[in-house]
Scaffold this motif. Structure first.
Motif, PDB file in Angstrom:
ATOM      1  N   ALA A  25       0.723  -1.437  -0.025  1.00 32.06           N
ATOM      2  CA  ALA A  25      -0.040  -0.072   0.002  1.00 32.06           C
ATOM      3  C   ALA A  25       0.915   1.342   0.234  1.00 32.06           C
ATOM      4  O   ALA A  25       0.535   2.241  -0.454  1.00 32.06           O
ATOM      5  CB  ALA A  25      -0.942   0.061   1.259  1.00 32.06           C
ATOM      6  N   ALA A  26       1.987   1.344   0.462  1.00 27.19           N
ATOM      7  CA  ALA A  26       2.913   2.328   0.604  1.00 27.19           C
ATOM      8  C   ALA A  26       3.416   2.587  -0.691  1.00 27.19           C
ATOM      9  O   ALA A  26       3.669   4.097  -0.973  1.00 27.19           O
ATOM     10  CB  ALA A  26       4.039   2.074   1.445  1.00 27.19           C
ATOM     11  N   GLN A  27       3.368   2.105  -1.693  1.00 29.53           N
ATOM     12  CA  GLN A  27       3.777   2.062  -3.009  1.00 29.53           C
ATOM     13  C   GLN A  27       2.533   3.040  -3.807  1.00 29.53           C
ATOM     14  O   GLN A  27       2.654   3.279  -4.996  1.00 29.53           O
ATOM     15  CB  GLN A  27       4.293   0.932  -3.910  1.00 29.53           C
ATOM     16  CG  GLN A  27       5.544   0.501  -3.221  1.00 29.53           C
ATOM     17  CD  GLN A  27       6.070  -0.607  -3.879  1.00 29.53           C
ATOM     18  OE1 GLN A  27       5.811  -0.863  -5.247  1.00 29.53           O
ATOM     19  NE2 GLN A  27       6.853  -1.386  -3.253  1.00 29.53           N
ATOM     20  N   LEU A  28       1.604   2.762  -3.396  1.00 29.42           N
ATOM     21  CA  LEU A  28       0.102   3.539  -4.172  1.00 29.42           C
ATOM     22  C   LEU A  28       0.309   5.026  -3.999  1.00 29.42           C
ATOM     23  O   LEU A  28       0.605   5.721  -3.003  1.00 29.42           O
ATOM     24  CB  LEU A  28      -1.158   3.018  -3.414  1.00 29.42           C
ATOM     25  CG  LEU A  28      -1.412   1.417  -3.486  1.00 29.42           C
ATOM     26  CD1 LEU A  28      -2.527   0.961  -2.807  1.00 29.42           C
ATOM     27  CD2 LEU A  28      -1.564   1.269  -5.072  1.00 29.42           C
ATOM     28  N   SER A  29      -0.383   5.752  -4.937  1.00 35.93           N
ATOM     29  CA  SER A  29      -0.501   7.002  -4.676  1.00 35.93           C
ATOM     30  C   SER A  29      -1.434   7.543  -3.924  1.00 35.93           C
ATOM     31  O   SER A  29      -2.224   6.663  -3.047  1.00 35.93           O
ATOM     32  CB  SER A  29      -1.098   7.830  -6.201  1.00 35.93           C
ATOM     33  OG  SER A  29      -2.396   7.448  -6.448  1.00 35.93           O
ATOM     34  N   ALA A  30      -1.358   8.749  -3.429  1.00 34.94           N
ATOM     35  CA  ALA A  30      -2.561   9.183  -2.311  1.00 34.94           C
ATOM     36  C   ALA A  30      -3.762   8.928  -2.412  1.00 34.94           C
ATOM     37  O   ALA A  30      -4.670   8.524  -1.778  1.00 34.94           O
ATOM     38  CB  ALA A  30      -2.230  10.742  -1.689  1.00 34.94           C
ATOM     39  N   ALA A  31      -4.341   9.194  -3.866  1.00 29.94           N
ATOM     40  CA  ALA A  31      -5.519   9.087  -4.442  1.00 29.94           C
ATOM     41  C   ALA A  31      -5.888   7.579  -4.281  1.00 29.94           C
ATOM     42  O   ALA A  31      -7.084   7.074  -3.965  1.00 29.94           O
ATOM     43  CB  ALA A  31      -5.700   9.558  -5.679  1.00 29.94           C
ATOM     44  N   ASP A  32      -5.004   6.666  -4.691  1.00 32.68           N
ATOM     45  CA  ASP A  32      -5.337   5.141  -4.700  1.00 32.68           C
ATOM     46  C   ASP A  32      -5.480   4.842  -3.501  1.00 32.68           C
ATOM     47  O   ASP A  32      -6.271   3.823  -3.099  1.00 32.68           O
ATOM     48  CB  ASP A  32      -4.131   4.537  -5.485  1.00 32.68           C
ATOM     49  CG  ASP A  32      -4.252   4.609  -6.870  1.00 32.68           C
ATOM     50  OD1 ASP A  32      -5.399   5.069  -7.264  1.00 32.68           O
ATOM     51  OD2 ASP A  32      -3.190   4.423  -7.694  1.00 32.68           O
ATOM     52  N   ARG A  33      -4.779   5.235  -2.376  1.00 36.75           N
ATOM     53  CA  ARG A  33      -4.876   4.724  -1.137  1.00 36.75           C
ATOM     54  C   ARG A  33      -5.981   5.222  -0.414  1.00 36.75           C
ATOM     55  O   ARG A  33      -6.956   4.416   0.416  1.00 36.75           O
ATOM     56  CB  ARG A  33      -3.729   5.427  -0.096  1.00 36.75           C
ATOM     57  CG  ARG A  33      -2.403   4.694  -0.556  1.00 36.75           C
ATOM     58  CD  ARG A  33      -1.388   4.855   0.901  1.00 36.75           C
ATOM     59  NE  ARG A  33      -1.085   6.304   0.730  1.00 36.75           N
ATOM     60  CZ  ARG A  33      -0.228   7.047   0.165  1.00 36.75           C
ATOM     61  NH1 ARG A  33       0.651   6.207  -0.685  1.00 36.75           N
ATOM     62  NH2 ARG A  33       0.174   8.387   0.546  1.00 36.75           N
ATOM     63  N   ASP A  34      -6.654   6.305  -0.760  1.00 35.35           N
ATOM     64  CA  ASP A  34      -8.184   6.759  -0.357  1.00 35.35           C
ATOM     65  C   ASP A  34      -8.916   5.845  -0.816  1.00 35.35           C
ATOM     66  O   ASP A  34      -9.919   5.172  -0.234  1.00 35.35           O
ATOM     67  CB  ASP A  34      -8.316   8.228  -0.917  1.00 35.35           C
ATOM     68  CG  ASP A  34      -7.445   9.337  -0.186  1.00 35.35           C
ATOM     69  OD1 ASP A  34      -6.776   8.818   0.865  1.00 35.35           O
ATOM     70  OD2 ASP A  34      -7.347  10.368  -0.577  1.00 35.35           O
ATOM     71  N   VAL A  35      -8.946   5.291  -2.200  1.00 32.31           N
ATOM     72  CA  VAL A  35      -9.772   4.418  -2.815  1.00 32.31           C
ATOM     73  C   VAL A  35      -9.833   3.322  -2.043  1.00 32.31           C
ATOM     74  O   VAL A  35     -10.976   2.537  -1.817  1.00 32.31           O
ATOM     75  CB  VAL A  35      -9.532   4.319  -4.051  1.00 32.31           C
ATOM     76  CG1 VAL A  35     -10.358   3.199  -5.022  1.00 32.31           C
ATOM     77  CG2 VAL A  35      -9.955   5.607  -5.066  1.00 32.31           C
ATOM     78  N   LEU A  36      -8.561   2.688  -1.680  1.00 34.58           N
ATOM     79  CA  LEU A  36      -8.343   1.442  -1.028  1.00 34.58           C
ATOM     80  C   LEU A  36      -9.124   1.418   0.308  1.00 34.58           C
ATOM     81  O   LEU A  36      -9.927   0.450   0.731  1.00 34.58           O
ATOM     82  CB  LEU A  36      -6.820   1.074  -0.902  1.00 34.58           C
ATOM     83  CG  LEU A  36      -6.726   0.079  -0.327  1.00 34.58           C
ATOM     84  CD1 LEU A  36      -7.100  -1.428  -0.930  1.00 34.58           C
ATOM     85  CD2 LEU A  36      -5.160  -0.315  -0.174  1.00 34.58           C
TER      86      LEU A  36
END
Length: 228
Positions: free
Chosen positions: A205-216
């Motif tokens: 998860a740390a490699q995801l963008s901030a927007a993708d982390r929000d979606v996750l």
């Protein structure tokens, strides 16, 4: 009068059936060239056509040699057994090369075009058994055929790209070799797509963008709410 009409109809039926029989024999005995016969249709004067470039001769038994006229003309490639291609303790394929020329890592640049091609080829040749997400639960094993291993297992996540390429080429366990139907470039495209499937389920998860982390996070919260 009725008897006369019936007699005429019976005679017409017999004539019609006779015509069908003649038409059937015309189908059985239609003009054709036997293997090796001369033909004016081609520049070399022979009706026997050479295989297209890159074709892999697979049917090479005695019956195939006899029926196709290829006896002594084509030497089939020495493919490895369809038995399992093993991995060592580090997940490296013990069978490297075709026979010894396949690089360990995918030599193709991983672009969106390559992944899209791999997705298309995977959907045609692989998804029926391996499933759309690579978990080995495709429609074929759901109907009783042996299930292939999940691409998301630790063993296959650690396997080199060449392992997947060799499995596509030579087969694995009950999986049939696909060298005669999937071109080498397409095999590498499939390998790239399999890697994308693996990454889709195991990217930190740390490699995801901030927007993708929000979606996750939103999806995780929604699933938790549905279970409560």
């Amino acid at each position: 009068m009725t008897r006369r009409i019936a007699t005429v109809l019976a005679c017409l039926s017999l004539l019609w059936l006779g015509g069908c029989e003649r038409a059937m024999h015309d189908m059985y005995q239609q003009p054709k060239d036997e293997p090796g016969e001369p033909s004016p249709l081609f520049a070399n004067g022979s009706s026997q056509r050479p295989p297209p470039p890159g074709a892999v001769v697979y049917s090479a038994s005695e019956a195939a040699d006899t029926s196709s006229g290829r006896r002594g003309l084509v030497t089939p490639p020495a493919y490895r057994s369809v038995a399992a291609v093993p991995l060592d303790q580090q997940g490296r394929s013990r069978v490297q090369g075709e026979p010894r020329t396949v690089p360990r890592d995918n030599p193709r640049a991983v672009t969106m075009a390559l992944l899209e091609r791999g997705q298309e080829r995977y959907g045609i040749y692989c998804a029926a058994c391996h499933g759309l997400d690579g978990r080995g639960d495709g429609m074929v094993p759901r109907r009783g055929y042996p299930s292939p291993p999940s691409y998301h297992s630790e063993r296959l996540r650690q396997a080199p790209d060449s392992h997947f390429y060799n499995v596509i080429t030579h087969g694995y366990g009950v999986m049939y070799p696909y060298a005669d139907r999937v071109a080498p470039d397409d095999r590498w495209a499939i390998v790239a797509y399999v890697r994308a499937l693996q990454l889709s389920q195991h990217l930190p998860a740390a490699q995801l963008s901030a927007a993708d982390r929000d979606v996750l996070a939103a999806g995780t919260a929604a699933r938790r709410g549905a279970r409560q």
